[in-house]
Enzyme design. Sequence first.
Site, PDB file in Angstrom:
ATOM      1  CB  ALA A   1      29.926  42.745  39.609  1.00 54.98           C
ATOM      2  CB  CYS A   2      32.463  38.948  37.979  1.00 56.60           C
ATOM      3  SG  CYS A   2      33.753  40.408  37.886  1.00 56.60           S
ATOM      4  CB  ALA A   3      27.636  36.384  38.339  1.00 54.98           C
TER       5      ALA A   3
END
Length: 157
Positions: A46-48
């Site tokens: 998700a952060c990527a």
Amino acid sequence: MAERLTPGTVAPDFTLKNAEGKDVSLSDFRGRNTIVYFYPAASTPACAKQACDFRDSLASLQAAGYEVVGISPDPVKDLAKFVAEEALTFPLLSDEGHAVADAYAAWGEKKNYGRTYMGLIRSTIVVDPDGKVAVAQYNIRATGHVAKLRRDLKLDK
């Protein structure tokens, strides 16, 4: 836990290390609109996705007068790996002790699969050229957030 920031309040200043280990301060961006986004962990799916959305939108955000800075509790070495993996072109800053996240009310109680714990709350704060909060968004979704932020900032015509 700090009270959530609201538009018109002064954004707390900070100085943190970037992926190269150099100091970066909010005051370095004075005179420009700055999107400060908090994300839980480098190199996670998700952060990527969120970081790549910011990377892919960076030229148009900068053309509209906005800079982007990402902050997470990751150590500098993890940020350097994340920057290289995703070819990120904006600063990522290490807030290992989560003092800045605390000041921005981006650190607090979270619930996941019935478990309650303290952690980073995915948040985005837009700081105006005078250092005041223009937009404060908490508990945001990683996917589609940049598009929503662009709409909220009236950057998509």
